[in-house]
Design an enzyme around this catalytic site. Structure first.
Site, PDB file in Angstrom:
ATOM      1  N   SER A  61       4.387  44.619   6.426  1.00  0.00           N
ATOM      2  CA  SER A  61       3.983  45.667   5.389  1.00  0.00           C
ATOM      3  C   SER A  61       4.207  45.090   3.916  1.00  0.00           C
ATOM      4  O   SER A  61       3.121  45.448   2.893  1.00  0.00           O
ATOM      5  CB  SER A  61       5.020  46.846   5.391  1.00  0.00           C
ATOM      6  OG  SER A  61       4.976  47.450   6.821  1.00  0.00           O
TER       7      SER A  61
ATOM      8  N   GLU B 130       0.727  49.418  10.531  1.00  0.00           N
ATOM      9  CA  GLU B 130       0.970  49.984  11.899  1.00  0.00           C
ATOM     10  C   GLU B 130      -0.077  49.992  12.514  1.00  0.00           C
ATOM     11  O   GLU B 130      -0.412  50.921  13.494  1.00  0.00           O
ATOM     12  CB  GLU B 130       1.911  51.150  11.905  1.00  0.00           C
ATOM     13  CG  GLU B 130       3.177  51.109  10.737  1.00  0.00           C
ATOM     14  CD  GLU B 130       4.278  50.375  11.486  1.00  0.00           C
ATOM     15  OE1 GLU B 130       4.128  49.847  12.483  1.00  0.00           O
ATOM     16  OE2 GLU B 130       5.213  50.116  10.565  1.00  0.00           O
TER      17      GLU B 130
HETATM   18  P1  ADP Z   1       7.659  44.543   8.671  1.00  0.00           P
HETATM   19  O1  ADP Z   1       6.596  45.372   8.187  1.00  0.00           O
HETATM   20  O2  ADP Z   1       7.353  43.140   9.193  1.00  0.00           O
HETATM   21  O3  ADP Z   1       8.620  45.243   9.467  1.00  0.00           O
HETATM   22  P2  ADP Z   1       8.803  44.688   6.093  1.00  0.00           P
HETATM   23  O4  ADP Z   1       7.641  43.992   5.104  1.00  0.00           O
HETATM   24  O5  ADP Z   1       8.907  46.080   6.180  1.00  0.00           O
HETATM   25  O6  ADP Z   1       8.699  44.158   7.396  1.00  0.00           O
HETATM   26  O7  ADP Z   1       9.960  44.170   5.613  1.00  0.00           O
HETATM   27  C1  ADP Z   1      10.337  42.579   5.147  1.00  0.00           C
HETATM   28  C2  ADP Z   1      11.688  42.582   4.436  1.00  0.00           C
HETATM   29  O8  ADP Z   1      12.809  43.196   5.432  1.00  0.00           O
HETATM   30  C3  ADP Z   1      12.141  41.135   4.101  1.00  0.00           C
HETATM   31  O9  ADP Z   1      11.726  40.858   2.789  1.00  0.00           O
HETATM   32  C4  ADP Z   1      13.700  41.461   4.080  1.00  0.00           C
HETATM   33  O10 ADP Z   1      14.014  42.025   2.608  1.00  0.00           O
HETATM   34  C5  ADP Z   1      13.876  42.475   5.201  1.00  0.00           C
HETATM   35  N1  ADP Z   1      14.766  42.058   6.113  1.00  0.00           N
HETATM   36  C6  ADP Z   1      15.566  42.942   6.729  1.00  0.00           C
HETATM   37  N2  ADP Z   1      15.979  42.152   7.806  1.00  0.00           N
HETATM   38  C7  ADP Z   1      15.349  41.247   7.782  1.00  0.00           C
HETATM   39  C8  ADP Z   1      15.514  39.673   8.739  1.00  0.00           C
HETATM   40  N3  ADP Z   1      16.221  39.755   9.812  1.00  0.00           N
HETATM   41  N4  ADP Z   1      14.748  38.854   8.504  1.00  0.00           N
HETATM   42  C9  ADP Z   1      13.800  38.818   7.442  1.00  0.00           C
HETATM   43  N5  ADP Z   1      13.722  39.795   6.490  1.00  0.00           N
HETATM   44  C10 ADP Z   1      14.628  40.867   6.865  1.00  0.00           C
END
Ligand code: ADP
Ligand code: ZN
Length: 191
Positions: free
Chosen positions: A22, A89
């Site tokens: 995201s 998503e």
């Molecule tokens: P996604 O859309 O892939 O679920 P997001 O873009 O919403 O991911 O969130 C990424 C952010 O989540 C990272 O920049 C960091 O701040 C946070 N974060 C929390 N837990 C983790 C983790 N285990 N590894 C990496 N980032 C994490």
């Protein structure tokens, strides 16, 4: 990325939960807007994380988004002047999302999609894998494994703090479930 003239294309940003999908989609949308590109963002109705009218990353970045139930609704909003269409998503949409993205790209639009490639069991989620195969650009991101610190390509589902089995129901009433990023070694799916 090189300069592309008079042509659309599809980008897929994929990986596990917390890998920054995201965040990356938001970054690309904001940069497109700095470039004065007319941009529109969609997400499935089902994803009401934090805010119903925005895509919000786990770190708090956000951008306004339109909630839709089916990918074909995108055509109700995308006018000729729109140059960039972003969909977050993407794994939650039906198979028609592939055709929708292809049509938009064929119309000359830049299509930015983000979504999970696999579910908590480690098997392909929705149609992301098909989108990856028809896309011009694919970026597979990794999170950090919260158990050992390795790069994490998997999403661990926990129910009441314990690894969820492949047979556990997807919708749980009353039980506390959570998700975390884990590497191949630390990802557990008990049978
Ligand atoms: P996604 O859309 O892939 O679920 P997001 O873009 O919403 O991911 O969130 C990424 C952010 O989540 C990272 O920049 C960091 O701040 C946070 N974060 C929390 N837990 C983790 C983790 N285990 N590894 C990496 N980032 C994490
Ligand atoms: Zn690990």
């Amino acid at each position: 990325m090189h300069i592309i003239k008079d042509m659309g294309w599809i980008e897929v940003v994929t990986g596990s939960m917390f890998s920054g999908k995201s965040e990356e989609l938001i970054r690309r949308v904001k940069r497109a807007r700095y470039g004065k590109k007319k941009t529109i963002v969609f997400k499935p109705e089902i994803d009401d994380r934090y805010c119903p009218n925005s895509v919000v990353s786990h770190s708090g970045d956000q951008v306004n988004a339109i909630n839709i139930n089916s990918a074909t609704e995108i055509f109700n909003y995308v006018t000729e002047d729109i140059e960039v269409v972003a969909i977050d998503e993407v794994q939650f949409f039906g198979k028609d999302v592939i055709d929708v993205c292809q049509k938009l790209a064929n119309q000359g639009k830049r299509v930015i999609t983000a979504g999970l490639d696999t579910d908590f069991k480690g098997v392909p989620f929705g149609h992301t894998h098909i989108l990856m195969s028809v896309a011009e650009y694919v970026d597979k991101l990794q999170a950090i494994c919260v158990v050992c610190g390795n790069p994490a390509s998997k999403t661990q589902r926990l129910i009441e703090g314990r690894p969820a089995s492949a047979l556990d129901p997807i919708i749980l009433v009353g039980a506390k479930e959570s998700y975390e990023a884990r590497c191949r070694r630390c990802h557990v799916v008990p049978m």
